[in-house]
Design a protein around this motif. Structure first.
Motif, mmCIF file in Angstrom:
data_model
loop_
_atom_site.group_PDB
_atom_site.id
_atom_site.type_symbol
_atom_site.label_atom_id
_atom_site.label_comp_id
_atom_site.label_asym_id
_atom_site.label_seq_id
_atom_site.Cartn_x
_atom_site.Cartn_y
_atom_site.Cartn_z
ATOM 1 N N GLU A 100 -3.554 1.631 -6.992
ATOM 2 C CA GLU A 100 -3.472 2.739 -6.101
ATOM 3 C C GLU A 100 -3.182 1.930 -4.543
ATOM 4 N N TYR A 101 -2.578 0.598 -4.906
ATOM 5 C CA TYR A 101 -2.217 0.163 -3.313
ATOM 6 C C TYR A 101 -0.917 -0.919 -3.508
ATOM 7 N N PRO A 102 0.223 -0.247 -3.681
ATOM 8 C CA PRO A 102 1.188 -0.900 -3.999
ATOM 9 C C PRO A 102 1.859 -1.808 -2.898
ATOM 10 N N ALA A 103 2.701 -2.803 -3.142
ATOM 11 C CA ALA A 103 3.213 -3.635 -2.170
ATOM 12 C C ALA A 103 4.529 -3.211 -1.873
ATOM 13 N N LEU A 104 5.050 -3.352 -0.536
ATOM 14 C CA LEU A 104 6.378 -2.768 0.031
ATOM 15 C C LEU A 104 6.989 -3.689 0.689
ATOM 16 N N LEU A 131 10.439 3.244 5.496
ATOM 17 C CA LEU A 131 9.293 3.023 5.405
ATOM 18 C C LEU A 131 8.313 4.164 5.573
ATOM 19 N N ARG A 132 8.558 5.053 6.335
ATOM 20 C CA ARG A 132 7.654 6.255 6.725
ATOM 21 C C ARG A 132 7.652 7.234 5.683
ATOM 22 N N GLN A 133 8.998 7.565 5.107
ATOM 23 C CA GLN A 133 9.307 8.157 3.936
ATOM 24 C C GLN A 133 8.327 7.984 2.570
ATOM 25 N N ASP A 173 11.880 -1.348 -1.794
ATOM 26 C CA ASP A 173 12.554 -1.739 -0.617
ATOM 27 C C ASP A 173 12.513 -0.498 0.662
ATOM 28 N N VAL A 174 11.728 -0.956 1.634
ATOM 29 C CA VAL A 174 11.566 -0.171 2.756
ATOM 30 C C VAL A 174 12.209 -0.686 3.969
#
Length: 346
Positions: A68-72, A103-105, A96-97
């Motif tokens: 429960e801690y993804p990398a973006l 990023l917000r979405q 990809d953000v």
């Protein structure tokens, strides 16, 4: 394969006893015997408790359970740095953000699914810097709208950027600490890496942005070069938490054929870190070779690491036999969030 003995002692000839034949690249400070391993473990248990925290980061699934801690990545798969060990390959599995709105979405979606936090990363600009400019307002909005815990793979960073990110609500910065000028030049393509590192550490300190330093064992083409110097640098201002990882081969990179570091040397790095920084917690992070990982996990558990990402079932069982109180958390090992559980399914 190293066996998980029930007793605290190793038989002669196993990795737990004295080893008279060390790879030539492992410096004397990282060569250990059973007494140093035991002293490190006892120091850890005395200062931090006889317990271990196991972590499942968001990029991994274990026993059908997703972390429960993804990398973006704020740059998608793009990276101008093209470090020899990565070449941008680590970005490929990150959502990809690449715009502030994206990023917000994405963070809104993740928060709605119950994610506890995110690790923001991205490719570097050729000078070791991640292009955070333009994302600060989006990060602040994410923090206000979702309350997610936010970590950064910050890269080399200047004072004003560090302050803006801290003001935006970033909770912690993750930064590689390299003790070899040659490694900076040949792997990271930063001939002035040591100077940039010092400036980055000062900038983060001035901004009041907590740092979780990472040391990559064997980063110099699979060989040890400067890891002990990196520890000595950190010991000047010991961190609350140090994460130790190990170089792993990635297909398609310059270093794809380099050997992976000796497990004993990585354990020696853990032991030396405990000797220099007894008050710091030490974690064996998720970035490490999967093949033969059992020996490394067992050695590090016996050396008294306080945290470990992606533990095998064997090392979790060994921890129980050693009488350790274990917690399981579905986050990055750098972030201590939520309540610990008895297992991934709890």
């Amino acid at each position: 394969m190293l066996q998980a003995e029930d007793s605290g002692a190793f038989a002669p000839g196993t990795y737990g006893g004295y080893c008279s034949s060390w790879p030539t690249d492992i410096p004397p400070e990282l060569r250990w015997d059973a007494a140093r391993l035991e002293n490190a473990r006892e120091t850890s248990w005395k200062l931090h408790g006889k317990k271990i925290r196991f972590f499942l980061p968001g990029m991994y699934v274990r026993d059908g359970v997703q972390g429960e801690y993804p990398a973006l990545s704020i740059t998608g798969a793009r990276c101008r740095q093209q470090c020899a060990h990565c070449g941008g390959k680590l970005l490929l599995n990150m959502p990809d953000v690449g715009t502030p709105e994206r990023l917000r979405q994405k963070c809104r979606e993740l928060a709605a699914r119950g994610v506890q936090g995110v690790l923001l990363s991205g490719g570097c600009d050729g000078r070791g810097q991640v292009p955070w400019a333009g994302f600060e307002d989006a990060i602040a909005a994410v923090k206000q709208e979702t309350g997610l815990f936010i970590s950064l793979h910050c890269g080399m960073i200047d004072g004003p950027t560090a302050k803006r990110l801290r003001t935006a609500g970033v909770d912690q910065a993750l930064l590689d600490i390299i003790g070899s000028e040659e490694t900076y030049a040949s792997v990271y393509h930063l001939p002035d890496g040591p100077r940039l590192l010092r400036k980055s550490l000062d900038a983060l300190d001035d901004a009041g942005l907590p740092v979780v330093p990472h040391i990559v064992a064997g980063l110099h083409f699979g060989r040890f070069a400067g890891e002990n110097r990196a520890l000595e640098l950190l010991a000047q201002r010991p961190p609350e938490l140090l994460v130790i990882v190990a170089y792993m081969n990635l297909a398609g990179t310059v270093m794809e054929s380099a050997r992976t570091p000796d497990a004993r040397g990585v354990c020696g790095l853990v032991i030396r870190a405990r000797e220099l920084m007894p008050q710091s917690q030490i974690s064996l992070g998720c970035a490490r070779p999967r093949i033969g990982s059992g020996a490394l996990e067992i050695l590090c558990l016996r050396a008294g690491v306080n945290r470990m990402a992606l533990p095998s079932h064997e090392v979790a069982a060994l921890a129980a036999r050693m009488g350790l109180q274990a917690e399981f958390r579905k986050t990055c090992c750098s972030a201590l969030l939520g309540n610990g559980s008895a297992g991934w399914s709890a």
